[in-house]
Structure formats: C-alpha cells, structure tokens
Design an enzyme around this catalytic site. Structure first.
Site, PDB file in Angstrom:
ATOM      1  N   THR A  10      -2.711  -3.733 -23.971  1.00  0.00           N
ATOM      2  CA  THR A  10      -3.825  -3.045 -23.311  1.00  0.00           C
ATOM      3  C   THR A  10      -3.474  -2.747 -21.855  1.00  0.00           C
ATOM      4  OG1 THR A  10      -5.366  -4.097 -24.814  1.00  0.00           O
ATOM      5  CG2 THR A  10      -6.305  -3.206 -22.787  1.00  0.00           C
ATOM      6  N   ARG A 151      -5.372 -17.429 -32.952  1.00  0.00           N
ATOM      7  CA  ARG A 151      -5.447 -16.029 -33.403  1.00  0.00           C
ATOM      8  C   ARG A 151      -4.024 -15.442 -33.494  1.00  0.00           C
ATOM      9  NH1 ARG A 151      -8.321 -10.986 -30.216  1.00  0.00           N
ATOM     10  NH2 ARG A 151     -10.038 -12.442 -30.008  1.00  0.00           N
ATOM     11  N   ARG A 217      -8.195   4.691   5.639  1.00  0.00           N
ATOM     12  CA  ARG A 217      -7.880   5.868   6.453  1.00  0.00           C
ATOM     13  C   ARG A 217      -7.539   5.413   7.867  1.00  0.00           C
ATOM     14  NH1 ARG A 217     -12.769   9.953   5.814  1.00  0.00           N
ATOM     15  NH2 ARG A 217     -11.570  11.164   7.312  1.00  0.00           N
ATOM     16  N   HIS A 218      -6.814   6.246   8.569  1.00  0.00           N
ATOM     17  CA  HIS A 218      -6.534   5.972   9.984  1.00  0.00           C
ATOM     18  C   HIS A 218      -7.853   5.950  10.763  1.00  0.00           C
ATOM     19  CE1 HIS A 218      -7.473  10.169  10.860  1.00  0.00           C
ATOM     20  NE2 HIS A 218      -6.764  10.464   9.775  1.00  0.00           N
ATOM     21  N   ASN A 224     -10.101  14.577  15.141  1.00  0.00           N
ATOM     22  CA  ASN A 224     -11.373  14.302  14.453  1.00  0.00           C
ATOM     23  C   ASN A 224     -12.549  14.548  15.379  1.00  0.00           C
ATOM     24  OD1 ASN A 224     -10.114  11.415  12.614  1.00  0.00           O
ATOM     25  ND2 ASN A 224     -10.357  13.514  11.913  1.00  0.00           N
ATOM     26  N   GLY A 230      -5.790  18.842  10.328  1.00  0.00           N
ATOM     27  CA  GLY A 230      -4.333  18.773  10.410  1.00  0.00           C
ATOM     28  C   GLY A 230      -3.832  18.230  11.733  1.00  0.00           C
ATOM     29  N   ARG A 274      -1.490   9.288  13.947  1.00  0.00           N
ATOM     30  CA  ARG A 274      -2.767   8.595  13.776  1.00  0.00           C
ATOM     31  C   ARG A 274      -2.699   7.432  12.793  1.00  0.00           C
ATOM     32  NH1 ARG A 274      -2.858  13.834  11.863  1.00  0.00           N
ATOM     33  NH2 ARG A 274      -3.916  14.375   9.902  1.00  0.00           N
ATOM     34  N   GLU A 294      -0.756  13.855   5.522  1.00  0.00           N
ATOM     35  CA  GLU A 294      -1.986  14.490   5.040  1.00  0.00           C
ATOM     36  C   GLU A 294      -1.693  15.849   4.399  1.00  0.00           C
ATOM     37  OE1 GLU A 294      -4.455  14.304   3.674  1.00  0.00           O
ATOM     38  OE2 GLU A 294      -6.275  14.333   4.853  1.00  0.00           O
ATOM     39  N   HIS A 360      -4.408   9.046   4.964  1.00  0.00           N
ATOM     40  CA  HIS A 360      -5.292  10.176   5.272  1.00  0.00           C
ATOM     41  C   HIS A 360      -6.221  10.416   4.083  1.00  0.00           C
ATOM     42  CE1 HIS A 360      -2.504  11.288   8.566  1.00  0.00           C
ATOM     43  NE2 HIS A 360      -1.595  10.807   7.738  1.00  0.00           N
ATOM     44  N   GLN A 361      -7.286  11.151   4.365  1.00  0.00           N
ATOM     45  CA  GLN A 361      -8.339  11.280   3.355  1.00  0.00           C
ATOM     46  C   GLN A 361      -7.846  11.877   2.028  1.00  0.00           C
ATOM     47  OE1 GLN A 361     -12.858  12.021   3.601  1.00  0.00           O
ATOM     48  NE2 GLN A 361     -11.895  13.976   4.016  1.00  0.00           N
TER      49      GLN A 361
HETATM   50  C1  SIN Z   1      -5.824  -5.040 -34.465  1.00  0.00           C
HETATM   51  O1  SIN Z   1      -5.382  -6.056 -34.945  1.00  0.00           O
HETATM   52  O2  SIN Z   1      -5.219  -3.994 -34.533  1.00  0.00           O
HETATM   53  C2  SIN Z   1      -7.166  -5.055 -33.791  1.00  0.00           C
HETATM   54  C3  SIN Z   1      -7.145  -5.886 -32.598  1.00  0.00           C
HETATM   55  C4  SIN Z   1      -8.491  -6.526 -32.371  1.00  0.00           C
HETATM   56  O3  SIN Z   1      -9.353  -6.476 -33.215  1.00  0.00           O
HETATM   57  O4  SIN Z   1      -8.671  -7.078 -31.277  1.00  0.00           O
END
Ligand code: SIN
Length: 507
Positions: A10, A151, A217-218, A224, A230, A274, A294, A360-361
C-alpha cells in the site's frame, strides 16, 4: 501488486499514485482491503482467523471484495483512467491467472511483487503499520501485531512468488529495508519505464521513516510590499522578522527523543535572495536548488498584476482561464514548474533526513500537490500562506500527515534574533541534527542578514527556468497600489484597479 501482508504494497501504491498523477497521468488506487471492510457482515470479525484458508465464510467475503474492486477498476479504465493500481496480495498463481485473463489484450499490465525476508525490519514495519491500519484501530499494539503475524502465516501457507517469466513484472527485493534491488522482467514503454525509475528511488529511503518535510514560503520581500511579481529582491523588515522567527518554530517540530539520535535536518532554498535570506538563521546545512526558483513570469517579471490586466488583458484573462497551462510570454507555466521540480521530488523521496524547504508560492504549491496527490488542475490555487510551516510526516501507508503551523513574528519584530546560545539551551549542540550528507552548519556562527559563507551545496545546475531579470529602479517608485500584497505569482488575486500612471511595465 503481489506480496504477503506487511511488505509495503500500500505504501508503494500511494507513492505511485502521487508520482503518476503529478506527471499528469490519471491514476487511481483500488485497495481490496477497503472493499473487504465494506463487505463486512453485521457480526463478522475480520481477525486472523477470517483469513485462514479453510474459513469458507471469510473466503466468500474476500471474493466479493475482490470482484467489487475489479468491477470498479474496469469501469474506471473504461471511463477516464489511464493507470489503475490494484492493491491486493495476489499471492497465488490462480489469482494472477484470473487477472491476466481479465486484462490481457485490453490493457498493458505489470505485476509489482514486494519481497522481504529480514525479520528485524519486518517486525519494525509491522509496528509502524499498526499505528495507521484501519483493521487494528483502538487495539493494543502487541495484540494487533500478534494477530497480524497470524494473518501473514495464513497467507504464507498458500503464497507462490512469481516465477513465470512470461509475465510482465517488477520484483522489489528488500524494499522495506532501504537496501532494495529490483528484478525486472519484460517491461517496456514510457509509463512502465517511469514506474521502474521511480520505484528504484523510493526504495532508497525505506518505509519506516521518522523524518519530516517542512515547506515554508520566504518571508515578505521588498517586491511583495510593492505588489511586484518575480524579480530577486531582498526581504522587507517584516521578512527579516520571519527569518529570525523561523529557527524557533522549526526547532519545536524536530523529531527527537532524549535517547535516540536526532534525525539530521537539511535546509533547501532556491537561488533567489528572498529564500536564502529567509533561511539564513537556520542552524542547519543548506542546499540551493535552481529548480526551486519561483515560476518565471517572463516578460511580466517585475510587473504588478494590475499592470498585466491593464496592458495585456488577453494575457491576464488567459491565465485566469487556465492557470495550470498558461505560460507567461518568455516565461513558464505551472506545468513547466512541475516538470522542472521532478529531480527535487526524486531527491526528497531518496532522502532519509528531515528537510526544510524555504521556497516560493508556485513551487511549494507544486511540491505540496505531489505529496497530497492533488489533481494537477487544483495545484495552482492551493493555499500556501506566508509565515507558516507546512509539516509533512510520512505515514506507513505512503501518505503524509499534514499539519500547518503558524510562525509567530511578534517576539522577533524588534530585530531580536534567536542566538546560538538560545538554541543551545533548547537543544544540546552535540545533538543538533545536522544533515549528515552535507558539510557542518555555517549558520550557527553566522546569524547575519546574508548567508555570508558559501552554501554547503549548490543545485543550480538543475533545469533553469531562464534568467530572472533584475527589476528596473524606475519601476520601484512608480507603482502605488497593492502595498502589502503577498504574492509570487498571479491569477488568484483580484487586480486592485489602482492607477498605472507612470508604471514602468510597458508590456
Ligand atoms: C487480498 O488478500 O488480496 C485482500 C487483502 C485484504 O483483504 O486486506
């Protein structure tokens, strides 16, 4: 994705969403775990036993989650999506066959498998993950880790790493440790190439990062105060108050404990006065990047927005209509800025140190837009107020926790500066978290208005937006409006309508 739970899938997915979206490729993540939580029955508990291979009820729920996610993913690709990331374990050959059958001939696909066998690193990663995992909210950390280990054991019983050389895949080995290498098989094309390049960089920092990134930001510049865009002007008095207040604000936010060594800090600025002046009191090594300059206003450098609106209403209007793509004549667009910032993003992703960017922004909007996966279209109007720190702290899932911290100038408005002694009292100098990869801090000895010693690094070789011209002296005195407006770039503020008589801007 392919891999056992707790291997950073993830994390990688969220990073890829940030990167590919920021490069302009419409990208979306489909996390099967989220679909599984939505499928949860009224009294169903989704603990380790739920994931056991022989748990038929659990299997049924997980299959429903899988198909719901795949349906949405396909709808997305058929509509607006360019890249879809399927975040699931996909640990069996049977599951991968199902995916190939579904997508073969319709879309280009890559399997990204994350493998790690370093038990010490995995253990640290599990604990880091438990803090944010929606499956273990409000649960004692030890109990959560124990359930998570069980798990994983359930998944290990059926896990078949990719061995089929006919598949398009990238194997990331030991990515979570920060000492990764990649095994790449049958990858070709522009986006797949960018993905390989990016994964190589992200792997450098590892997953369990304790560092922070600050964007600020500066302080207010002389330009300004005159509403000019610029240029390369110095700070105003108020801007110097900000420069003096910044170390105090930052030192409160540095992650450190009494036992653990502090995470080193580096300060990155642009090559413009700046930002260099704003960072000059920070007691950390500094790096100047040309790429952080900038947005270049081209022919309008040194003008006010009112001047642009009055002398070139069509240009002003064009920018209002599409601030992302509008390119100043002989200057840059936001898209140009985003493109030249890629090396900065890559370096930030590789970095293990905390980094404070004084910028800078427009540039900070683009950088923040990357970390928060903001759609490109919204980047030019992001709020990046003056005299604030935006603090980004990496989370286990690859996203950032964001906090906005105001920098209070009052205590510093008399010209009082946070002296080395004051810093020393706050922080044992031995523990000062200097950026390890750079020279020792010069600024501690040199709290003057200018950065009197050479910068510890210089990245002025990175893509330059072109020369930034010095404003003409006439222009300084001729503009009477916009006093106190704090803007680096245009478009999001109304033109004041003040008189342009005698303005030096003749575009
Ligand atoms: C999975 O095993 O692909 C799903 C993962 C999950 O359910 O967290």
């Amino acid at each position: 994705m392919v891999g056992l739970p707790g291997r950073g899938k993830t994390f990688l997915c969220n990073k890829l969403v940030c990167y590919l979206s920021w490069l302009g490729h419409t990208t979306k993540l489909f996390n099967v775990g989220s679909y599984r939580r939505l499928q949860r029955g009224e009294h169903e508990v989704q603990d380790a036993a739920f994931f056991a291979h022989e748990n038929e009820k659990g299997k049924e729920t997980r299959q429903r989650a899988l198909h719901a996610a795949l349906e949405d993913l396909q709808d997305y690709l058929a509509a607006e999506g360019q890249v879809a990331i399927f975040d699931a374990t996909n640990t069996t050959e049977e599951r991968r066959r199902l995916l190939v059958q579904r997508f073969h001939g319709k879309y280009q696909y890559i399997f990204i498998e994350s493998i790690c066998t370093d038990q010490g690193v995995l253990e640290a990663n599990y604990r880091f993950k438990m803090r944010y995992s929606p499956d273990y909210q409000n649960m004692d950390e030890d109990k959560a880790v124990e359930d998570f280990r069980q798990r994983i054991r359930n998944y290990e019983e059926v896990y078949e790493p990719i061995t089929d050389r006919n598949l398009h895949y990238i194997k990331l080995i030991d990515m979570v440790t920060g000492r990764a290498h990649l095994d790449i098989n049958r990858i070709s094309g522009y986006i797949p190439g960018k993905i390989v390049f990016f994964l190589m960089q992200v792997c450098k920092a590892g997953m369990t990062q304790k560092r922070k990134i600050w964007l600020t930001r500066h302080g207010e510049s002389i330009f300004n105060t005159q509403g000019l865009i610029g240029g390369d002007s110095s700070l105003s008095e108020k801007g110097w108050d900000f420069a003096r207040a910044l170390p105090e604000a930052l030192l409160h936010r540095i992650p450190m404990t009494s036992e653990a060594p502090a995470v080193p800090v580096s300060v990155w600025t642009s090559t413009l006065k700046r930002t260099i002046e704003s960072a000059s009191h920070l007691p950390f090594p500094k790096l100047r990047w040309k790429a952080l300059d900038e947005i270049h206003a081209g022919s309008y450098d040194g003008c006010t927005y009112a001047q642009i609106a009055n002398t070139s209403p069509e240009e002003y209007q064009a920018r209002q209509m599409d601030k992302l793509r509008y390119r100043y004549p002989a200057g840059e667009s936001y898209l140009d800025v985003i493109q030249r910032l890629e090396p900065v993003i890559i370096e930030l992703e590789r970095e293990k140190e905390s980094v404070c960017i004084v910028g800078h922004q427009a540039v900070l909007r683009a950088l923040y837009g990357y970390f928060a996966a903001v759609p490109l279209q919204d980047i030019p109007t992001l709020e990046v107020p003056l005299h604030h720190l935006i603090e980004l702290q990496p989370k286990a899932d690859g996203t950032m926790q964001v906090e906005r911290i105001p920098v209070h100038l009052d205590a510093f408005s008399s010209g009082h500066s946070l002296s080395q002694k004051n810093i020393g009292r706050r922080l044992d100098p031995v523990q000062l978290p200097f950026g390890a990869s750079h020279a020792s801090s010069d600024a501690l000895e040199s709290p003057g208005h200018t950065d009197p010693l050479p910068p510890s690094g210089d990245r002025s070789d990175y893509l330059s937006p072109g020369p930034v011209s010095q404003p003409s002296q006439e222009m300084h005195g001729s503009v009477s409006e916009s006093k106190g407006m704090h803007h680096d770039d245009g478009g999001d503020r109304k033109v004041s309508g003040a008189s342009l008589a005698g303005a030096g801007c003749s575009h």
